[in-house]
Design an enzyme around this catalytic site. Structure first.
Site, PDB file in Angstrom:
ATOM      1  N   GLY A  36       7.303  47.404  35.917  1.00  0.00           N
ATOM      2  CA  GLY A  36       8.330  47.611  36.951  1.00  0.00           C
ATOM      3  C   GLY A  36       7.863  48.635  37.991  1.00  0.00           C
ATOM      4  N   HIS A  37       7.258  49.746  37.507  1.00  0.00           N
ATOM      5  CA  HIS A  37       6.744  50.759  38.442  1.00  0.00           C
ATOM      6  C   HIS A  37       5.636  50.174  39.311  1.00  0.00           C
ATOM      7  CE1 HIS A  37       8.174  53.496  35.111  1.00  0.00           C
ATOM      8  NE2 HIS A  37       8.772  54.032  36.158  1.00  0.00           N
ATOM      9  N   GLU A 148      15.697  47.758  41.735  1.00  0.00           N
ATOM     10  CA  GLU A 148      17.093  47.270  41.746  1.00  0.00           C
ATOM     11  C   GLU A 148      17.678  47.269  40.344  1.00  0.00           C
ATOM     12  OE1 GLU A 148      17.163  43.439  43.621  1.00  0.00           O
ATOM     13  OE2 GLU A 148      17.174  44.303  45.628  1.00  0.00           O
TER      14      GLU A 148
END
Ligand code: PAF
Length: 279
Positions: A36-37, A148
């Site tokens: 995700g990062h 998000e």
């Protein structure tokens, strides 16, 4: 890739980018990086000439000292991942540099910070906005990327940025998903094989909500509940359906973009997902 351990060195590195008229993208993190990062880094690279990542386990956003102490850290691995991803500078400041002795300044979005997840984690979003405002000030980026997946955090940061007139474009980066649709999370590996298979019901419930023809807050809520409750391994822990930008309560037929914020437990592991539904 430059690694700076003081705010002053970080500022000097950014000044060299600026001297070449390069734009700067910021990805704030607390380290222990995952896919995700890396998606945030990828987006920042596409939006700016130079990418700065901060690694700072921010003490002011933790409720319990024990949670802060047990927060996972692996700086060597993080730096290797960031180097591979082509990051230009990593700022890893000390707590005493970010929060100097006698520090007494906080930044808080007074309404949005204290509702929904903020209600059960008092002070959490105040800690987030306080540190993000400081990181913005240290790096002074043109754009900053946030996931998000932490939907309330993203909206809180957008509101703070608007209210304080930071000249920074806040970019929400969509959730990274496994091939079958499950939102990526470091917690997924802790699921049993049965729970991992069952967890698919989360994204399926959001798909089902999106497909509802007669969209109202009640019809979305019913669809999510029915879909998830049909899976005996799943327990809904949070289901908030709110106005997408302000997070305000809404009711009746959908007239505005609406966020569904969902947390579902599988054998003691809490998984999050979210979706913005258009009216
Ligand atoms: O999302 C996070 O990792 C943190 O809340 C953030 C934005 C880096 C602030 O400490």
């Amino acid at each position: 890739m430059q690694v700076c351990r003081t705010i002053s060195d970080g500022r000097k590195a950014v000044a060299t980018f600026r001297a070449n008229a390069e734009t700067v993208g910021l990805v704030p993190t607390m380290g222990f990086l995952h896919a995700g990062h890396m998606e945030l880094v990828k987006t920042a690279k596409a939006k700016a000439d130079r990418v700065v990542v901060t690694i700072f386990v921010n003490p002011t956003q933790f409720g319990e000292a024990a949670d802060l102490d047990s927060y996972p850290r692996d700086e060597a691995r993080d730096l290797a991942m960031l180097q591979d991803a082509g990051v230009d500078m990593v700022l890893i400041p000390e707590v005493s540099d970010v929060y100097p002795e006698g520090d007494e300044t906080i930044v808080e979005t007074t309404r949005m910070a204290n509702m929904l997840h903020g209600e059960v984690r008092p002070g959490h979003f105040r800690g987030v906005t306080t540190v993000v405002a400081r990181l913005f000030n240290f790096v002074q980026p043109d754009v900053a990327c946030f996931g998000e997946k932490d939907y309330q955090q993203l909206q809180v940061i957008k509101r703070m940025t608007r209210d304080l007139a930071f000249p920074i474009d806040i970019i929400g980066v969509p959730i990274v998903r496994e091939a079958d649709g499950l939102a990526m999370s470091s917690r997924n590996v802790r699921l049993t094989a049965e729970d991992r298979a069952a967890a698919l019901v989360i994204s399926q419930s959001l798909d089902a909500a999106q497909a509802v023809t007669d969209k109202s807050v009640d019809s979305l809520r019913d669809t999510i509940r029915k879909t998830i409750n049909a899976e005996p391994r799943a327990t809904i822990r949070g289901l908030d359906i709110v106005e997408a930008e302000t997070l305000s309560d809404i009711s009746g037929p959908l007239t505005t973009p609406t966020a569904i914020m969902l947390s579902v437990e599988f054998g003691g592991i809490l998984l999050l997902d979210q979706r913005v539904i258009q009216p």
